[in-house]
Design a protein around this motif. Structure first.
Motif, PDB file in Angstrom:
ATOM      1  N   LEU A 116      19.617 -16.574 -10.628  1.00 40.84           N
ATOM      2  CA  LEU A 116      19.570 -15.697  -9.455  1.00 40.84           C
ATOM      3  C   LEU A 116      18.111 -15.507  -9.057  1.00 40.84           C
ATOM      4  O   LEU A 116      17.245 -15.321  -9.912  1.00 40.84           O
ATOM      5  N   GLN A 117      17.867 -15.499  -7.735  1.00 36.59           N
ATOM      6  CA  GLN A 117      16.501 -15.358  -7.249  1.00 36.59           C
ATOM      7  C   GLN A 117      16.469 -14.376  -6.079  1.00 36.59           C
ATOM      8  O   GLN A 117      16.914 -14.691  -4.987  1.00 36.59           O
ATOM      9  N   GLY A 118      15.982 -13.181  -6.359  1.00 37.90           N
ATOM     10  CA  GLY A 118      15.803 -12.189  -5.299  1.00 37.90           C
ATOM     11  C   GLY A 118      17.093 -11.739  -4.639  1.00 37.90           C
ATOM     12  O   GLY A 118      17.176 -11.667  -3.406  1.00 37.90           O
ATOM     13  N   ILE A 119      18.109 -11.391  -5.449  1.00 39.77           N
ATOM     14  CA  ILE A 119      19.404 -10.973  -4.904  1.00 39.77           C
ATOM     15  C   ILE A 119      19.331  -9.517  -4.459  1.00 39.77           C
ATOM     16  O   ILE A 119      18.923  -8.634  -5.220  1.00 39.77           O
ATOM     17  N   ASP A 120      19.758  -9.256  -3.210  1.00 35.73           N
ATOM     18  CA  ASP A 120      19.799  -7.891  -2.653  1.00 35.73           C
ATOM     19  C   ASP A 120      21.131  -7.692  -1.950  1.00 35.73           C
ATOM     20  O   ASP A 120      21.478  -8.451  -1.030  1.00 35.73           O
ATOM     21  N   PHE A 121      21.893  -6.701  -2.361  1.00 39.20           N
ATOM     22  CA  PHE A 121      23.093  -6.294  -1.616  1.00 39.20           C
ATOM     23  C   PHE A 121      23.574  -4.953  -2.166  1.00 39.20           C
ATOM     24  O   PHE A 121      23.109  -4.480  -3.215  1.00 39.20           O
ATOM     25  N   SER A 122      24.505  -4.332  -1.444  1.00 33.74           N
ATOM     26  CA  SER A 122      25.055  -3.037  -1.851  1.00 33.74           C
ATOM     27  C   SER A 122      26.573  -3.102  -1.833  1.00 33.74           C
ATOM     28  O   SER A 122      27.178  -3.877  -1.073  1.00 33.74           O
TER      29      SER A 122
END
Length: 588
Positions: free
Chosen positions: A364-370
Motif C-alpha cells: 500500500l502506498q499513501g492510502i487515504d479514505f474514510s
C-alpha cells in the motif's frame, strides 16, 4: 529432494543441551525423585548379590537344604520386590516430570506464536509448525524420562559398586576401573557422527511434514489443475529420502550398541577369567569371587544404558534447534493499546497509510479514505492491488508502516486489541470451518446466540435451505475444514457466522466467490437489508456487488486511483469502466 544445511557446530549443540537441562528445572521434584529411586535401587544390588552369593555358597559347599538357606532367601525376595517397586516409581515420576516440561513448553510455544501474530503465521508453513508443536516437543520426552535420570544414576552406581568390589577382590576392581571409561569414550566418538545424522533426520522430517500438510490443504486445487500426481511423486521422493536417512541413523545406532555390548562383555569376561583361575589355584574363596562376578554385569549396566540413551539426547538436541529458534524469534515492536474503542463508532479514517510485507515490495502506498457509520463501501481492483491488505490493517491484524488509522480520532494502535475485535466481524477470503456441528460453527463468534438468531443469520446468508436438507439440520456434524460440504456451502456458513455477530464494522472478503448467480443475488440482498448501524466494507469479486455499494474505491498497485458511486465511475474513461467492460465481455 535433500536438505543441505551444514552440520550443527559443537558450541551450538552444547548450548542447546544446556537449554534442555534448564527446562528440566520446571520438573525438578519428579526428576529428582526418579534419580533418587534409581540410585537407591542400584545400591540395593549390593546386599542382593551378597545374599544370593551366600545362599549359593551354602548349598554347594556346606550342603545346606532349603530350610537352612531360607533366612537368606526371604530377604532376597523382599529386595527383588522393593527394587521392582522402585523401578516402577522411577519410571512413573520421570514420565510425570517429562509431561510437565512438555506441557510448559507447548504453552510457551503457543503464547509465542500468538504474540508473533498473523504476519508471522502467513510466512510459515503450517505443516512445519504443526510438526514442531507435536512431534518436535514429543521428541524431548526420552531426554527427560530416560537420558537425564540415567546420566545421574550412571555417575553414582558404578562408584558405589566399586566401593563394594575392592574389599572383596581388588584385582577385579582394577579391571572394572580400567574398563569403565572405554564405554563413554567410544560412545562419544560414535555419537559425533550420529548427532549429525540425527540433525539431518529431524530437518528431513520437518520438510516432509510441511510438504504433506500443504498438499493435503490444497488437494482440491491440485486435483482441479491436474497436479496431484506430480505432488504425489514429490512426496514419494521425500519419503524415500527420509527412509534412507532413517536407515543410516539405525545403522550407526546398531553399531554403537554393538560396541557397547562388546566392551561390556569383554569387561565381564576378563573379571570371570581372573576369578576362575584364582579359584582353580585356590588363591581366593568362592563366596567373594561369586559376589564380585554377580556385581560385574551390574557395574556396566548403567554405563551401557547411558550409551543407549545418548541417542535420546541427540534426538532432543536436533528437535530443540527449531524450538529455540522459534522462541527467540523477535516479536513485533508495536505495543498493544489499552484504550477502549469509541462507545458509538461514527467514522473510520485511513490517513496516508503505507504498508509493505517486504521492504522492496510495497503493498500500500499513501492510502487515504474514510468509512462513515452505516456506509457500504466496495474495494475493487486486480489481484495483488492491496484489497485484502487494507482489510488486515482495519482488522488490527497488522499495523501501518507509515500513516495511521483512526476511530473517531483515536489511533487504532492505542486501542486494546480484544476491545476492537469484539466490535468487528469478518469473513475472510478463505474461511475455515472446524470439526463440530453446523450450529456450533455459526456460533463461533457468539457462543451464547439463540437458535432463532442462528437460523436468522443462516437465512440472511442463503444457507438455511441447504442446512435443513442435511440429515440432522443445524445439528449435522461436519469434519475439519468443512469436510463433507461444497466450497459454496462453506462460504455461506462462514457468512452466516459473520452476520450473526453484532458489529460496528463488517468486512466481507469476496463473500460471493464460488457461489452461483442466484445465491450471490440473495446474499447481496441480505447485505443491503442489514441495519444501517453497521459499516460494511466489501472486497468485491463480482462488479454487481460493487454496483450495490454506496461508494467504490478502485485500487491499482497499492494506490486508490478512483473513488465514487457506480454510475459516476462508469461515466469516466478510467480503470473502473475498463474493468466493467472486460467483466461483461467475460474476460474477468
Amino acid at each position: 529432494m535433500t536438505t543441505h544445511k551444514p552440520p550443527m557446530p559443537r558450541a551450538v549443540s552444547r548450548a542447546l543441551d544446556g537449554w534442555l537441562k534448564r527446562r528440566a528445572a520446571i520438573a525438578r521434584r519428579p526428576l529428582n525423585t526418579a534419580i533418587t529411586l534409581g540410585a537407591v535401587s542400584g545400591l540395593l544390588l549390593i546386599p542382593e548379590a551378597w545374599l544370593l552369593a551366600k545362599a549359593v555358597t551354602g548349598v554347594i559347599f556346606a550342603h545346606r537344604g532349603l530350610a537352612a538357606v531360607m533366612p537368606l532367601l526371604w530377604p532376597l525376595v523382599g529386595l527383588f520386590f522393593i527394587r521392582a517397586l522402585m523401578a516402577h516409581g522411577a519410571t512413573v515420576t520421570a514420565v510425570a516430570g517429562s509431561a510437565r516440561v512438555k506441557r510448559d513448553l507447548r504453552q510457551a510455544l503457543h503464547a509465542k506464536i500468538a504474540r508473533l501474530g498473523p504476519a508471522f503465521l502467513g510466512q510459515e508453513r503450517s505443516g512445519d509448525l504443526a510438526n514442531l508443536l507435536v512431534e518436535g516437543v514429543d521428541t524431548l520426552d526420552k531426554y527427560y524420562t530416560a537420558y537425564l535420570p540415567q546420566m545421574a544414576v550412571a555417575a553414582f552406581i558404578p562408584v558405589a559398586l566399586l566401593i563394594a568390589v575392592f574389599p572383596a577382590d581388588w584385582v577385579s576392581g582394577v579391571i572394572l576401573l580400567i574398563g569403565a571409561p572405554l564405554i563413554p569414550i567410544f560412545m562419544i566418538v560414535i555419537g559425533k557422527g550420529t548427532e549429525r545424522l540425527n540433525q539431518r533426520q529431524w530437518r528431513k522430517l520437518a520438510l516432509m511434514s510441511a510438504q504433506f500438510f500443504d498438499v493435503v490443504e490444497g488437494l482440491s486445487t491440485l486435483k482441479l489443475f491436474g497436479a496431484s500426481r506430480y505432488e504425489a511423486e514429490i512426496i514419494g521422493r521425500i519419503s524415500d529420502d527420509y527412509r534412507q536417512s532413517t536407515m543410516s541413523v539405525l545403522r550407526v545406532a546398531f553399531l554403537s550398541s554393538l560396541v557397547l555390548e562388546f566392551f561390556t562383555t569383554l569387561g565381564v569376561a576378563m573379571v570371570a577369567v581372573f576369578i576362575g583361575f584364582r579359584l582353580y589355584y585356590g588363591q581366593m574363596h568362592f563366596l567373594p569371587g561369586f559376589f564380585v562376578l554377580l556385581l560385574a554385569p551390574e557395574f556396566f549396566r548403567p554405563l551401557r544404558a547411558m550409551g543407549t540413551q545418548y541417542h535420546a539426547r541427540m534426538d532432543a538436541i536436533a528437535a530443540s534447534e527449531r524450538i529455540v529458534a522459534l522462541l527467540e524469534t523477535p516479536e513485533p515492536e508495536a505495543i498493544p493499546g489499552t484504550e477502549a474503542a469509541p462507545a458509538r463508532l461514527g467514522s473510520i479514517h485511513v490517513e496516508a497509510v503505507h504498508f509493505a510485507y517486504r521492504a522492496d515490495q510495497p503493498a500500500l502506498q499513501g492510502i487515504d479514505f474514510s468509512l462513515r457509520r452505516g456506509e457500504r463501501v466496495a474495494l475493487v481492483g486486480p489481484s495483488g492491488s492491496g484489497k485484502s491488505t487494507i482489510a488486515r490493517l482495519l482488522l488490527g491484524l497488522a499495523a501501518p508502516d507509515a500513516g495511521r488509522i483512526t476511530l473517531d480520532g483515536t489511533d487504532l494502535r492505542s486501542i486494546a486489541p480484544e476491545d476492537w475485535f469484539a466490535r468487528i466481524s469478518w469473513m475472510p477470503q478463505r474461511p475455515t470451518l472446524f470439526a463440530g456441528s453446523i450450529a456450533e460453527n455459526i456460533r463461533l463468534g457468539v457462543p451464547d446466540a439463540s437458535d432463532d438468531a442462528v437460523i436468522h443469520a443462516a437465512q440472511a446468508a442463503a444457507a438455511d435451505g441447504f442446512i435443513r436438507r442435511l440429515p440432522d439440520g443445524y445439528a449435522t456434524v461436519i469434519g475439519e475444514r468443512g469436510q463433507g460440504l461444497s466450497g459454496g456451502e462453506i462460504r455461506r456458513i462462514a457468512l452466516a457466522r459473520a452476520l450473526l455477530k453484532p458489529a460496528d464494522l463488517l468486512i466481507l472478503d469476496e463473500a460471493e466467490a464460488s457461489l452461483d448467480l442466484a445465491t450471490a443475488t440473495l446474499i447481496r440482498d441480505a447485505i443491503a437489508a442489514m441495519p444501517r448501524e453497521t459499516t460494511v466494507l466489501l472486497i468485491a469479486h463480482r462488479l454487481e456487488t460493487a454496483a450495490s455499494a454506496d461508494r467504490i474505491l478502485v485500487l491499482r498497485e497499492g494506490r486508490i486511483v478512483e473513488a465514487g458511486a457506480h454510475d459516476e465511475l462508469l461515466a469516466r474513461p478510467a480503470d473502473y469502466a475498463a474493468m466493467s467492460a472486460l467483466y461483461h465481455e467475460g474476460a474477468l
